[in-house]
Design a protein around this motif. Sequence first.
Motif, PDB file in Angstrom:
ATOM      1  N   ARG A  22       0.841  -1.200   0.000  1.00 53.36           N
ATOM      2  CA  ARG A  22       0.000   0.000   0.000  1.00 53.36           C
ATOM      3  C   ARG A  22       0.872   1.244   0.000  1.00 53.36           C
ATOM      4  N   LEU A  23       0.406   2.271  -0.706  1.00 58.50           N
ATOM      5  CA  LEU A  23       1.013   3.594  -0.702  1.00 58.50           C
ATOM      6  C   LEU A  23      -0.004   4.542  -0.099  1.00 58.50           C
ATOM      7  N   ALA A  24       0.366   5.218   0.977  1.00 57.14           N
ATOM      8  CA  ALA A  24      -0.599   6.025   1.709  1.00 57.14           C
ATOM      9  C   ALA A  24       0.014   7.347   2.143  1.00 57.14           C
ATOM     10  N   GLY A  25      -0.864   8.265   2.520  1.00 55.14           N
ATOM     11  CA  GLY A  25      -0.441   9.540   3.082  1.00 55.14           C
ATOM     12  C   GLY A  25      -1.168   9.782   4.386  1.00 55.14           C
ATOM     13  N   SER A  26      -0.657  10.716   5.164  1.00 61.25           N
ATOM     14  CA  SER A  26      -1.285  11.052   6.441  1.00 61.25           C
ATOM     15  C   SER A  26      -1.061  12.529   6.718  1.00 61.25           C
ATOM     16  N   TYR A  27      -2.055  13.161   7.366  1.00 63.52           N
ATOM     17  CA  TYR A  27      -2.062  14.617   7.545  1.00 63.52           C
ATOM     18  C   TYR A  27      -2.351  14.959   9.000  1.00 63.52           C
ATOM     19  N   MET A  28      -1.399  15.431   9.700  1.00 55.78           N
ATOM     20  CA  MET A  28      -1.471  15.808  11.122  1.00 55.78           C
ATOM     21  C   MET A  28      -2.405  14.889  11.903  1.00 55.78           C
ATOM     22  N   GLY A  29      -3.274  15.412  12.782  1.00 54.99           N
ATOM     23  CA  GLY A  29      -4.161  14.576  13.574  1.00 54.99           C
ATOM     24  C   GLY A  29      -5.281  15.412  14.153  1.00 54.99           C
ATOM     25  N   SER A  30      -6.320  14.773  14.625  1.00 55.26           N
ATOM     26  CA  SER A  30      -7.438  15.478  15.255  1.00 55.26           C
ATOM     27  C   SER A  30      -7.005  16.003  16.621  1.00 55.26           C
ATOM     28  N   ILE A  31      -7.830  16.854  17.212  1.00 48.96           N
ATOM     29  CA  ILE A  31      -7.556  17.326  18.567  1.00 48.96           C
ATOM     30  C   ILE A  31      -7.566  16.143  19.540  1.00 48.96           C
ATOM     31  N   LYS A  32      -8.517  15.249  19.369  1.00 41.83           N
ATOM     32  CA  LYS A  32      -8.600  14.051  20.206  1.00 41.83           C
ATOM     33  C   LYS A  32      -7.316  13.244  20.115  1.00 41.83           C
ATOM     34  N   GLU A  33      -6.816  13.051  18.909  1.00 43.08           N
ATOM     35  CA  GLU A  33      -5.610  12.268  18.699  1.00 43.08           C
ATOM     36  C   GLU A  33      -4.371  13.005  19.212  1.00 43.08           C
ATOM     37  N   THR A  34      -4.377  14.327  19.083  1.00 45.91           N
ATOM     38  CA  THR A  34      -3.250  15.113  19.571  1.00 45.91           C
ATOM     39  C   THR A  34      -3.134  15.019  21.082  1.00 45.91           C
ATOM     40  N   GLN A  35      -4.280  15.046  21.779  1.00 48.91           N
ATOM     41  CA  GLN A  35      -4.228  14.888  23.238  1.00 48.91           C
ATOM     42  C   GLN A  35      -3.752  13.485  23.612  1.00 48.91           C
ATOM     43  N   GLU A  36      -4.205  12.498  22.870  1.00 53.04           N
ATOM     44  CA  GLU A  36      -3.741  11.123  23.092  1.00 53.04           C
ATOM     45  C   GLU A  36      -2.231  11.038  22.922  1.00 53.04           C
ATOM     46  N   MET A  37      -1.724  11.726  21.898  1.00 57.94           N
ATOM     47  CA  MET A  37      -0.287  11.727  21.632  1.00 57.94           C
ATOM     48  C   MET A  37       0.481  12.384  22.771  1.00 57.94           C
ATOM     49  N   LEU A  38       0.001  13.509  23.276  1.00 58.67           N
ATOM     50  CA  LEU A  38       0.683  14.185  24.384  1.00 58.67           C
ATOM     51  C   LEU A  38       0.726  13.295  25.623  1.00 58.67           C
ATOM     52  N   ASP A  39      -0.369  12.622  25.891  1.00 55.15           N
ATOM     53  CA  ASP A  39      -0.415  11.729  27.049  1.00 55.15           C
ATOM     54  C   ASP A  39       0.542  10.545  26.869  1.00 55.15           C
ATOM     55  N   PHE A  40       0.607  10.019  25.646  1.00 56.65           N
ATOM     56  CA  PHE A  40       1.549   8.938  25.328  1.00 56.65           C
ATOM     57  C   PHE A  40       2.983   9.409  25.553  1.00 56.65           C
ATOM     58  N   CYS A  41       3.297  10.594  25.065  1.00 51.06           N
ATOM     59  CA  CYS A  41       4.651  11.123  25.217  1.00 51.06           C
ATOM     60  C   CYS A  41       5.010  11.333  26.684  1.00 51.06           C
ATOM     61  N   ALA A  42       4.042  11.781  27.471  1.00 50.75           N
ATOM     62  CA  ALA A  42       4.289  11.969  28.899  1.00 50.75           C
ATOM     63  C   ALA A  42       4.600  10.636  29.575  1.00 50.75           C
ATOM     64  N   ARG A  43       3.875   9.583  29.199  1.00 51.28           N
ATOM     65  CA  ARG A  43       4.102   8.266  29.804  1.00 51.28           C
ATOM     66  C   ARG A  43       5.452   7.689  29.433  1.00 51.28           C
ATOM     67  N   HIS A  44       5.903   7.973  28.221  1.00 52.45           N
ATOM     68  CA  HIS A  44       7.118   7.338  27.714  1.00 52.45           C
ATOM     69  C   HIS A  44       8.325   8.282  27.665  1.00 52.45           C
ATOM     70  N   GLY A  45       8.163   9.486  28.142  1.00 53.96           N
ATOM     71  CA  GLY A  45       9.288  10.412  28.170  1.00 53.96           C
ATOM     72  C   GLY A  45       9.747  10.866  26.801  1.00 53.96           C
ATOM     73  N   VAL A  46       8.815  11.018  25.865  1.00 50.30           N
ATOM     74  CA  VAL A  46       9.152  11.431  24.506  1.00 50.30           C
ATOM     75  C   VAL A  46       8.966  12.942  24.353  1.00 50.30           C
ATOM     76  N   THR A  47      10.024  13.637  23.981  1.00 44.68           N
ATOM     77  CA  THR A  47       9.952  15.054  23.643  1.00 44.68           C
ATOM     78  C   THR A  47      10.803  15.291  22.407  1.00 44.68           C
ATOM     79  N   ALA A  48      10.735  16.496  21.876  1.00 42.97           N
ATOM     80  CA  ALA A  48      11.583  16.854  20.745  1.00 42.97           C
ATOM     81  C   ALA A  48      12.956  17.296  21.237  1.00 42.97           C
ATOM     82  N   ASP A  49      13.968  17.061  20.431  1.00 42.71           N
ATOM     83  CA  ASP A  49      15.297  17.613  20.679  1.00 42.71           C
ATOM     84  C   ASP A  49      15.301  19.026  20.081  1.00 42.71           C
ATOM     85  N   ILE A  50      15.574  20.018  20.903  1.00 42.54           N
ATOM     86  CA  ILE A  50      15.323  21.395  20.475  1.00 42.54           C
ATOM     87  C   ILE A  50      16.543  22.296  20.641  1.00 42.54           C
ATOM     88  N   GLU A  51      16.494  23.396  19.911  1.00 41.18           N
ATOM     89  CA  GLU A  51      17.419  24.513  20.072  1.00 41.18           C
ATOM     90  C   GLU A  51      16.572  25.753  20.326  1.00 41.18           C
TER      91      GLU A  51
END
Length: 360
Positions: free
Chosen positions: A294-323
């Motif tokens: 399959r060849l597919a595309g994906s475009y950002m996420g819903s607000i519901k999914e974005t909150q799910e993602m933030l909660d996932f990142c908090a549980r697993h210690g995932v953040t961006a490497d930043i300057e």
Amino acid sequence: MKTTASNPRMARGYATAGADQPLRPFTFERRSPNDEDVVIDIAYCGVCHSDVHAAHNAWGMSHYPMVPGHEITGVVREVGKAVARFKKGDRVGIGCFIDSCTTQGHRDRDHEHYLPGLVLTYNGFEPGSKAPTLGGYSDSIVVKEGYVLSVPEALPLDAAAPLLCAGVTVYSPLRKWQVGPGAKVAIVGLGGLGHVAVKMARAMGAEVTVLSRTLKKRDDALKLGAKAVFATESPATFADLASAFDLVLSTVSGDVDWNAYLGLIRLDGTFITVGVPDGPVPVSAFPLIVGRRRLAGSYMGSIKETQEMLDFCARHGVTADIEIIAIQDINTAFARVAKSDVRYRFVIDLASLDKEGRAS
């Protein structure tokens, strides 16, 4: 300025007046808050590659003056009387859009980002109005409660800011295609999106391989959680990794031979792009057919999914490497983003606006 229901809010930020113009100090009025609105003092805003594209009108859809920025974190200043989920002092975020389904009969909370009526955080228009939406390269913003994200205490506001676009953009396809323990995943590109994708896929239990043009970022990739790194400039890579992956996620916007990457996918596997190449990409039917791929595309996420993602990142210690940068350095940052000269995401400290006093 004292806030009242009828008193427009003055905000400070940086804006560009045209495709060939730099970003400069800019003072403007935020809309007065309604009962369902949250007023946010912005602390940080990530610099997305799409900000550079939009500011330069690379897609032919830009409106000026433009205040970019859709990776926003900050603190609630005040809330309208109908707001139930937030209070003054809460840590919050704003992502790529501030309203949705405005032309539909009801809000589709799972698919809102794919439906007509989406209102972008910047370079859009307020619903029912010709007033432009102005983004997070500024000191404040007013947003409906339903489009405000809660930033967990475990996530620092600066390193969490890029998650509001880069994070959910890669989290959404990884979840949609059910990446989990034992999955073999390849991430194409190790930039602002790719480095977060490596962390997230690894946190989901996948075995992660990074496919980068060269091996210059090999050590970084391994530290981020990748098991292996291969250089795509070497033809041997595509021969050695034939049919090796369940899923290949491309985060790059440059020229990519999708046919070659399809050859890396196993039976019933998927190639997903979240990057947007500048021009059309030719695809042959043969690599799709022979592996039922399959060849597919994906475009950002819903607000519901974005909150799910933030909660996932908090549980697993995932953040961006930043300057961290000052807002006064934004034009230099734009030039560096265009050259991929950042590891791995610029984040503007909006407190730097105070260094120059009231913008004009």
